[in-house]
Design a protein around this motif. Structure first.
Motif, PDB file in Angstrom:
ATOM      1  N   ASN A 265       0.830  -1.195   0.000  1.00 58.00           N
ATOM      2  CA  ASN A 265       0.000   0.000   0.000  1.00 58.00           C
ATOM      3  C   ASN A 265       0.873   1.257   0.000  1.00 58.00           C
ATOM      4  O   ASN A 265       2.100   1.175   0.008  1.00 58.00           O
ATOM      5  CB  ASN A 265      -0.983  -0.002   1.169  1.00 58.00           C
ATOM      6  CG  ASN A 265      -0.301   0.009   2.523  1.00 58.00           C
ATOM      7  OD1 ASN A 265       0.824   0.483   2.671  1.00 58.00           O
ATOM      8  ND2 ASN A 265      -0.982  -0.510   3.529  1.00 58.00           N
ATOM      9  N   GLN A 266       0.214   2.406   0.008  1.00 57.44           N
ATOM     10  CA  GLN A 266       0.944   3.667  -0.129  1.00 57.44           C
ATOM     11  C   GLN A 266       1.980   3.857   0.974  1.00 57.44           C
ATOM     12  O   GLN A 266       3.131   4.240   0.711  1.00 57.44           O
ATOM     13  CB  GLN A 266      -0.043   4.832  -0.108  1.00 57.44           C
ATOM     14  CG  GLN A 266       0.622   6.193  -0.234  1.00 57.44           C
ATOM     15  CD  GLN A 266      -0.356   7.336  -0.020  1.00 57.44           C
ATOM     16  OE1 GLN A 266      -1.565   7.141  -0.021  1.00 57.44           O
ATOM     17  NE2 GLN A 266       0.181   8.539   0.166  1.00 57.44           N
TER      18      GLN A 266
ATOM     19  N   LEU B 243      -4.432   3.795 -11.238  1.00 53.24           N
ATOM     20  CA  LEU B 243      -3.910   4.631 -10.158  1.00 53.24           C
ATOM     21  C   LEU B 243      -3.620   6.062 -10.613  1.00 53.24           C
ATOM     22  O   LEU B 243      -2.877   6.787  -9.958  1.00 53.24           O
ATOM     23  CB  LEU B 243      -2.633   3.997  -9.582  1.00 53.24           C
ATOM     24  CG  LEU B 243      -2.796   2.607  -8.966  1.00 53.24           C
ATOM     25  CD1 LEU B 243      -1.448   2.079  -8.475  1.00 53.24           C
ATOM     26  CD2 LEU B 243      -3.806   2.631  -7.820  1.00 53.24           C
TER      27      LEU B 243
ATOM     28  N   PHE C 217      -3.354  -0.127  -3.388  1.00 49.00           N
ATOM     29  CA  PHE C 217      -2.654   1.123  -3.097  1.00 49.00           C
ATOM     30  C   PHE C 217      -3.120   1.750  -1.781  1.00 49.00           C
ATOM     31  O   PHE C 217      -2.325   2.320  -1.033  1.00 49.00           O
ATOM     32  CB  PHE C 217      -2.848   2.106  -4.244  1.00 49.00           C
ATOM     33  CG  PHE C 217      -2.016   3.346  -4.109  1.00 49.00           C
ATOM     34  CD1 PHE C 217      -0.649   3.305  -4.350  1.00 49.00           C
ATOM     35  CD2 PHE C 217      -2.590   4.558  -3.735  1.00 49.00           C
ATOM     36  CE1 PHE C 217       0.134   4.450  -4.227  1.00 49.00           C
ATOM     37  CE2 PHE C 217      -1.816   5.711  -3.606  1.00 49.00           C
ATOM     38  CZ  PHE C 217      -0.453   5.653  -3.846  1.00 49.00           C
TER      39      PHE C 217
END
Length: 728
Positions: free
Chosen positions: A599-600, A673, A723
């Motif tokens: 993930n981010q 994204l 994400f």
């Protein structure tokens, strides 16, 4: 049933004597190691009593069965000692992918087990492999089936880093295993019994993408066991495979160079685990033909719609699939076998005015404990019978006296407490003597910190890359000036004209002032490798930039065959942590692709220099040796798209690569994204990649327009992938 099997397994050997341990150590078939699973300490003891040579278990962290009743530290330390006293090895599963904040904890997690004498670890993560090899150099490393090792080049790559054993992908045939053993000299472990995944292990994101439960993190929700509509088959369990049973193939396994036979089932009950082990122990030692009665009894212990062993001999097949609801049917009770203790010999000497002494022995080990000098009895003297009873009480220790030779004077006084202490110290001393050979001391403490991306300054705007699978996609993307590199999937070319057609495409890419890369197959088994070997000299003459590699076989093959060509590892060459990434870069990689499950926040904690990220594309959910089209219709060796529909009416495209004979099941909608472009750029990522699979030229135009506007406008249905949410 299981208890009866365990009582009979020695075929006449008296289990109530020291001959049992002698049998375990000296009289078994040494051509094989029988490796059993254990989800808790009772099952651990049960499979040892049933005849396992080694047991694999999960600890409190990093195991691929996160929902099993795994061992805590105290239980695992006890289990290591218990097994070693019985002459059995213990392997710990560390076979998940580790994030940066987790790999920093791995050394401290393993340290107490290493010092206690843990025999081996099973690993998936390349960073974990490096840490273990560097800091615990005398701890055996076994690569997990999650590493998807299918050929000699993958084994050669891993052998460089101290790997002693490779657990082969379940799909690998006996003939392929034989070649690997003969050419690499590596110890091979093969699955012999238990559940089969539909996907190549380590190549499945189905559970991860649909529900956030990642198989790479030990949390698979098993969507392959659910019904799907495929072609003219409705609500069929087309992704569910039968259980494996290789007990009839022991001689063939031996001839193929397989050493360790692995039984699956860390989440199974004691009756199943110990019963299966007992049958395999019997037939491994006798190497007789398996009777129909015993085969039926083994099936009775548990199966899903019957057994199969076809992966040993065939690439895939409809008779391997359950098609029916794959309930696990078992008549095995959960009754535990009796845990017969280790027999020891005792010699007790009690002489007046001399220190009392008790010597205990087992095999070649012995220990003597002493007490204060024995005094004369003023009243009632000690009786031999009472002394013998007191010394014989071994309680919950793993030992039991077979006989005690007592030499004692008359008219002596010996306190009961002194006898208890004498016995306790003698048994503890003997146990320590036996276990001392396994114990180690770590050479130094260890600390490893990743270089944070905040310390790495982005070097301008990231370059843009596109990957394609057909000619129409390629020629449309050549028109876009903002694309600097194009990855051409090898499946675009038939084998007959591969070199010529690839050379023509490279010429067009170069003329458009872009760089061309060849994306190799996801799976690189023997027939695929043999073909690429035949064209390798011709490929060297083509002016392309480099390769996209998707497995350890290709990484080693390209590195040793194509000096000067760049190597980019794809997303399934997992670089969750910076240590894994450094392993690839230190050994020849020029770039890597971000794993799809981070993930981010995790991306921001990662060293992203030299990394690319897929910001558009249909994510692959499974790579399988099975063929949905073949199992729904028939095999016509025509690459095409078949569709699966789930219970929520989601449609999943399935593409079959006929040249290399594997399927890829894709997500029902693409990951997009574009709305997060500034966050992605701030993470210091070098390259952005657009993955095109089924898109027509006009759909490519829509995607490119959305990308250039930093939005998802015009794309009807999409997902953010992991994400935002990531995986546990």
């Amino acid at each position: 049933m299981a208890k009866k099997l365990l009582n009979n397994i020695m075929s006449g050997t008296d289990r109530n004597s020291h001959l049992f341990l002698f049998y375990r150590m000296n009289m078994r078939n040494r051509d094989f190691e029988l490796l059993a699973p254990a989800g808790n300490i009772n099952i651990f003891k049960a499979v040892i009593e049933a005849g396992a040579d080694a047991v694999y278990v999960g600890g409190s962290m990093f195991g691929a069965r996160a929902y099993a009743n795994n061992f805590d530290e105290e239980e695992l330390l006890y289990a290591i000692d218990y097994a070693h006293l019985k002459g059995v090895k213990v392997y710990l599963t560390v076979n998940t992918l580790l994030k940066n904040d987790e790999i920093e904890k791995l050394y401290d997690y393993l340290l107490p087990f290493y010092e206690r004498g843990l025999d081996a670890v099973l690993v998936q993560d390349l960073g974990a492999l490096k840490l273990i090899h560097d800091r615990f150099p005398d701890l055996s490393i076994h690569t997990s089936t999650q590493m998807t090792v299918t050929g000699i080049d993958g084994v050669r790559f891993l052998k460089q880093f101290g790997v002693q054993r490779v657990v082969m992908a379940r799909e690998v045939s006996l003939a392929e295993m034989k070649e690997i053993h003969e050419k690499c000299g590596m110890e091979i472990e093969a699955f012999v019994h238990g559940a089969l995944c539909y996907s190549y292990s380590g190549q499945c994101l189905f559970s991860s993408m649909l529900g956030g439960r990642s198989g790479n993190r030990g949390r698979c929700a098993q969507p392959c066991r659910l019904p799907y509509c495929a072609g003219n088959k409705k609500d069929t369990y087309i992704l569910s495979l039968k259980d494996m049973c290789g007990i009839k193939d022991l001689q063939k396994l031996k001839e193929s160079g397989v050493y360790s036979l692995k039984i699956e089932g860390r989440m199974k009950q004691a009756g199943y685990a110990s019963g299966v082990v007992a049958y395999y122990r019997r037939y491994i030692d006798s190497m007789k033909e398996v009777s129909d009665k015993d085969y039926k009894n083994i099936a009775g212990l548990g199966n899903r719609c019957g057994f199969t062993d076809k992966y040993y001999f065939e690439h895939n097949g409809t008779d391997m699939v359950t098609f029916e609801k794959p309930n696990f049917v078992s008549d095995a009770s959960d009754e535990l076998p009796q845990f017969s203790k280790i027999k020891i010999q005792g010699k007790l000497t009690l002489k007046e005015a001399e220190p009392g002494a008790l010597t205990v022995s087992c095999g070649g080990y012995r220990f003597t404990s002493y007490m204060d000098p024995v005094s004369h009895a003023l009243k009632a003297p000690a009786e031999r019978k009472n002394v013998a009873e007191r010394i014989s009480k071994t309680g919950d220790t793993p030992f039991e006296f077979e006989n005690i030779d007592i030499t004692m004077d008359n008219d002596i006084f010996v306190p009961n407490g002194a006898l208890n202490k004498l016995r306790r110290e003698a048994i503890e001393g003997l146990q320590n003597e036996i276990l001392m050979q396994y114990k180690r001391t770590a050479s130094a403490s260890y600390s490893w910190k990743s270089k944070k991306t905040s310390e790495i300054k982005p070097s301008g705007d990231p370059k843009v890359i596109a990957s394609v699978r057909d000619g129409k996609q390629l020629y449309r993307l050549l028109e876009y000036d903002n694309i600097s590199e194009i990855y051409i999937d090898s499946s675009k070319y038939g084998r007959r004209d591969f070199v010529k057609e690839f050379n023509d495409d490279v010429f067009c890419v170069n003329n458009a002032e872009k760089k061309a890369y060849l994306a190799l197959p996801v799976i690189f088994r023997r027939s695929t490798r043999d073909y690429f070997e035949t064209i390798s000299d011709q490929l060297k003459k083509i002016d392309f930039e480099g390769f996209i590699v998707r497995n350890y076989e290709e990484f080693f093959w390209v590195k040793t065959r194509f000096a000067g060509k760049k190597i980019v590892t794809d997303h399934n060459m997992y670089t969750y942590n910076d240590m894994a990434k450094s392993m690839f870069f230190d050994n020849g990689a020029d770039a890597d692709t971000m794993p799809l499950e981070l993930n981010q926040k995790e991306i921001n904690r990662r060293n992203n220099k030299g990394s690319q990220m897929i910001i558009y594309g249909y994510y692959p959910l499974m790579v399988s040796a099975q063929c949905v089209h073949k199992n729904s219709y028939k095999c016509d060796r025509t690459p095409q798209i078949t569709y699966l529909k789930d219970r929520y009416n989601k449609i999943f495209p399935v593409w079959n690569n006929c040249s290399e004979c594997y399927n890829i099941i894709y997500n029902s909608c693409p990951t997009v994204l574009f709305n997060n472009m500034q966050k992605i750029k701030n993470a210091g990522i070098d390259s952005l990649r657009l993955d095109f699979t089924f898109e027509k030229p006009e759909e490519i135009d829509t995607v490119m327009a959305a990308f250039e506007s930093n939005s998802a406008d015009g794309i009807k249905e999409y997902t953010n992938g992991h994400f935002k949410r990531g995986v546990e």
